[in-house]
Design a protein around this motif. Structure first.
Motif, PDB file in Angstrom:
ATOM      1  N   LEU A  63       0.791  -1.229   0.000  1.00  0.00           N
ATOM      2  CA  LEU A  63       0.000   0.000   0.000  1.00  0.00           C
ATOM      3  C   LEU A  63       0.830   1.290   0.000  1.00  0.00           C
ATOM      4  O   LEU A  63       0.323   2.351  -0.358  1.00  0.00           O
ATOM      5  CB  LEU A  63      -0.935   0.004   1.219  1.00  0.00           C
ATOM      6  N   LEU A  64       2.082   1.208   0.453  1.00  0.00           N
ATOM      7  CA  LEU A  64       2.909   2.430   0.510  1.00  0.00           C
ATOM      8  C   LEU A  64       4.159   2.298  -0.362  1.00  0.00           C
ATOM      9  O   LEU A  64       5.151   3.009  -0.141  1.00  0.00           O
ATOM     10  CB  LEU A  64       3.301   2.736   1.964  1.00  0.00           C
ATOM     11  N   GLU A  65       4.085   1.436  -1.342  1.00  0.00           N
ATOM     12  CA  GLU A  65       5.223   1.194  -2.245  1.00  0.00           C
ATOM     13  C   GLU A  65       5.741   2.513  -2.837  1.00  0.00           C
ATOM     14  O   GLU A  65       4.966   3.301  -3.377  1.00  0.00           O
ATOM     15  CB  GLU A  65       4.738   0.284  -3.379  1.00  0.00           C
ATOM     16  N   GLY A  66       7.038   2.739  -2.712  1.00  0.00           N
ATOM     17  CA  GLY A  66       7.657   3.927  -3.324  1.00  0.00           C
ATOM     18  C   GLY A  66       7.430   5.215  -2.572  1.00  0.00           C
ATOM     19  O   GLY A  66       7.881   6.272  -3.002  1.00  0.00           O
ATOM     20  N   LYS A  67       6.727   5.166  -1.446  1.00  0.00           N
ATOM     21  CA  LYS A  67       6.449   6.418  -0.712  1.00  0.00           C
ATOM     22  C   LYS A  67       7.543   6.683   0.325  1.00  0.00           C
ATOM     23  O   LYS A  67       8.071   5.767   0.947  1.00  0.00           O
ATOM     24  CB  LYS A  67       5.095   6.348  -0.017  1.00  0.00           C
ATOM     25  N   ILE A  80       3.637   2.028  13.954  1.00  0.00           N
ATOM     26  CA  ILE A  80       3.294   2.608  12.644  1.00  0.00           C
ATOM     27  C   ILE A  80       4.494   2.494  11.699  1.00  0.00           C
ATOM     28  O   ILE A  80       4.351   2.125  10.524  1.00  0.00           O
ATOM     29  CB  ILE A  80       2.834   4.079  12.790  1.00  0.00           C
ATOM     30  N   ALA A  81       5.694   2.784  12.223  1.00  0.00           N
ATOM     31  CA  ALA A  81       6.901   2.707  11.378  1.00  0.00           C
ATOM     32  C   ALA A  81       7.069   1.292  10.817  1.00  0.00           C
ATOM     33  O   ALA A  81       7.331   1.113   9.620  1.00  0.00           O
ATOM     34  CB  ALA A  81       8.124   3.123  12.194  1.00  0.00           C
ATOM     35  N   LYS A  82       6.926   0.305  11.681  1.00  0.00           N
ATOM     36  CA  LYS A  82       7.102  -1.089  11.221  1.00  0.00           C
ATOM     37  C   LYS A  82       6.093  -1.455  10.139  1.00  0.00           C
ATOM     38  O   LYS A  82       6.436  -2.045   9.123  1.00  0.00           O
ATOM     39  CB  LYS A  82       6.964  -2.053  12.408  1.00  0.00           C
ATOM     40  N   ARG A  83       4.830  -1.093  10.378  1.00  0.00           N
ATOM     41  CA  ARG A  83       3.779  -1.414   9.393  1.00  0.00           C
ATOM     42  C   ARG A  83       4.020  -0.675   8.075  1.00  0.00           C
ATOM     43  O   ARG A  83       3.807  -1.218   6.987  1.00  0.00           O
ATOM     44  CB  ARG A  83       2.389  -1.048   9.942  1.00  0.00           C
ATOM     45  N   ALA A  84       4.476   0.573   8.182  1.00  0.00           N
ATOM     46  CA  ALA A  84       4.699   1.368   6.963  1.00  0.00           C
ATOM     47  C   ALA A  84       5.806   0.726   6.118  1.00  0.00           C
ATOM     48  O   ALA A  84       5.693   0.658   4.886  1.00  0.00           O
ATOM     49  CB  ALA A  84       5.055   2.811   7.335  1.00  0.00           C
ATOM     50  N   VAL A  85       6.846   0.245   6.782  1.00  0.00           N
ATOM     51  CA  VAL A  85       7.943  -0.400   6.049  1.00  0.00           C
ATOM     52  C   VAL A  85       7.451  -1.711   5.423  1.00  0.00           C
ATOM     53  O   VAL A  85       7.778  -2.018   4.268  1.00  0.00           O
ATOM     54  CB  VAL A  85       9.166  -0.609   6.980  1.00  0.00           C
ATOM     55  N   GLU A  86       6.647  -2.450   6.164  1.00  0.00           N
ATOM     56  CA  GLU A  86       6.070  -3.687   5.589  1.00  0.00           C
ATOM     57  C   GLU A  86       5.284  -3.389   4.319  1.00  0.00           C
ATOM     58  O   GLU A  86       5.206  -4.209   3.412  1.00  0.00           O
ATOM     59  CB  GLU A  86       5.098  -4.345   6.586  1.00  0.00           C
ATOM     60  N   GLU A  87       4.686  -2.192   4.284  1.00  0.00           N
ATOM     61  CA  GLU A  87       3.880  -1.816   3.111  1.00  0.00           C
ATOM     62  C   GLU A  87       4.713  -1.117   2.041  1.00  0.00           C
ATOM     63  O   GLU A  87       4.170  -0.528   1.108  1.00  0.00           O
ATOM     64  CB  GLU A  87       2.715  -0.915   3.535  1.00  0.00           C
ATOM     65  N   GLY A  88       6.037  -1.143   2.199  1.00  0.00           N
ATOM     66  CA  GLY A  88       6.905  -0.665   1.120  1.00  0.00           C
ATOM     67  C   GLY A  88       7.428   0.748   1.259  1.00  0.00           C
ATOM     68  O   GLY A  88       8.092   1.245   0.346  1.00  0.00           O
ATOM     69  N   ALA A 128      -3.487   3.642  10.676  1.00  0.00           N
ATOM     70  CA  ALA A 128      -2.550   4.635  10.125  1.00  0.00           C
ATOM     71  C   ALA A 128      -2.232   4.309   8.671  1.00  0.00           C
ATOM     72  O   ALA A 128      -2.161   5.217   7.826  1.00  0.00           O
ATOM     73  CB  ALA A 128      -1.274   4.672  10.965  1.00  0.00           C
ATOM     74  N   ILE A 129      -2.054   3.033   8.367  1.00  0.00           N
ATOM     75  CA  ILE A 129      -1.749   2.644   6.980  1.00  0.00           C
ATOM     76  C   ILE A 129      -2.905   3.050   6.053  1.00  0.00           C
ATOM     77  O   ILE A 129      -2.690   3.532   4.938  1.00  0.00           O
ATOM     78  CB  ILE A 129      -1.472   1.119   6.881  1.00  0.00           C
ATOM     79  N   PHE A 130      -4.114   2.880   6.539  1.00  0.00           N
ATOM     80  CA  PHE A 130      -5.284   3.326   5.766  1.00  0.00           C
ATOM     81  C   PHE A 130      -5.160   4.815   5.432  1.00  0.00           C
ATOM     82  O   PHE A 130      -5.303   5.222   4.269  1.00  0.00           O
ATOM     83  CB  PHE A 130      -6.558   3.037   6.581  1.00  0.00           C
ATOM     84  N   PHE A 131      -4.840   5.634   6.447  1.00  0.00           N
ATOM     85  CA  PHE A 131      -4.760   7.079   6.212  1.00  0.00           C
ATOM     86  C   PHE A 131      -3.565   7.474   5.341  1.00  0.00           C
ATOM     87  O   PHE A 131      -3.622   8.451   4.607  1.00  0.00           O
ATOM     88  CB  PHE A 131      -4.677   7.845   7.535  1.00  0.00           C
ATOM     89  N   LEU A 132      -2.466   6.741   5.465  1.00  0.00           N
ATOM     90  CA  LEU A 132      -1.259   7.114   4.712  1.00  0.00           C
ATOM     91  C   LEU A 132      -1.329   6.646   3.267  1.00  0.00           C
ATOM     92  O   LEU A 132      -0.583   7.129   2.419  1.00  0.00           O
ATOM     93  CB  LEU A 132      -0.007   6.523   5.388  1.00  0.00           C
TER      94      LEU A 132
END
Ligand code: NAP
Length: 256
Positions: free
Chosen positions: A2-6, A23-31, A229-233
């Protein structure tokens, strides 16, 4: 993913229990590729150690949000390394211990100022510097708030007032940056045992009451907040801005 390339910056990691860390860990999991900040040298060691678990390695920079020069340096560092920014996570707050115990009537002017400056105004100062880096991107800002902004919660006191200012700031910022394509939202988390939470007198009682009364009959954890947070980001929430989303097992919806 979901956050690939961001590219995103996450402020507020103190230790492994921090909501910012989840949040940081989940964001990295999402790319996502991250920049993490630490408030001072004392916390730097923790953040450096935690950051070893993240791939790709995040850029680590100091940022005490009460220091305008450090905020400027943070965004200069992000510009130099990444050239732009897609999201900002504001997961920090501070009030003096004496303001988080006993009567709100006794709040000192200095205690009021510090709580509002660090916990609410900081989002405005950060957003002002982040926006130029988000040009041509659809930026997303999130912050963390609590029900004490709209109800009087024992001992939460001036932090409740700061959270009210923070939530209002979310709406004003959303109005300002929306025409540029950027969004600003807040997550109102249920009580979670973290360093900041332990500064609120009687915090464990709050956990017990939520467990007993919340529709889901339990407390939430930082991972549940991180998923919101991943939803919002991500683009999943592309039509949502100026919103406060409760991730609190439904406690806010209950009367008695
Ligand atoms: P935490 O792990 O203690 O994180 C709070 C962070 O804010 C720490 O890293 C803290 O650093 C940082 N901070 C304080 N003053 C700062 C400053 N001047 N400049 C930069 N950073 C500063 O606690 P948390 O519970 O994850 O808190 C994250 C956010 O969630 C906060 O906004 C909090 O109000 C909100 N929230 C928490 C709960 C909960 O029950 N835990 C519920 C709803 C909302 P220091 O440790 O050095 O002060």
């Amino acid at each position: 993913m979901l956050l690939e390339g961001k590219i995103g910056v996450v402020l507020g990691v103190a230790n492994k229990r921090s909501i910012a860390w989840a949040i940081a860990k989940r964001a990295v999991e999402e790319g996502a590729q991250l920049v993490l900040t630490y408030q001072n040298e004392r916390l730097k060691e923790n953040v450096v150690e935690l950051a070893k678990d993240l791939t790709p390695s995040p850029l680590l920079l100091p940022c005490d949000v009460a220091d305008e020069k450090q905020i400027d340096a943070l965004f200069a560092g992000i510009r130099e390394k990444h050239g732009g920014l897609d999201f900002l996570v504001h997961a920090l707050a501070f009030a003096r211990r004496e303001e988080l115990d006993g009567s709100f009537l006794n709040t000192a002017p200095e205690g009021f100022r510090i709580a509002l400056e660090v916990s609410a105004y900081s989002l405005v100062g950060l957003a002002r510097r982040a926006v130029p880096l988000m040009e041509g991107r659809k930026g997303s800002f999130i912050t963390l708030t609590y029900l004490g902004s709209e109800r009087a919660v024992a001992n939460y006191n001036v932090m409740g007032v700061a959270k009210a200012a923070l939530e209002s700031s979310v709406r004003y910022l959303a109005a300002d940056v929306g025409p540029m394509g950027h969004r600003v939202n807040a997550i109102s988390a249920g009580p979670i045992k973290t360093l900041a939470a332990s500064g609120v007198s009687g915090f464990s009682k709050i956990l017990d009451v939520v467990k007993e009364k919340a529709p889901l009959r339990r407390n939430v954890d930082a991972l549940e907040v991180a998923d919101a947070a991943i939803f919002f980001l991500s683009d999943l929430s592309r039509g949502v801005t100026g919103e406060v989303l409760f991730v609190d097992a439904g406690f806010h919806a209950i009367g008695f």
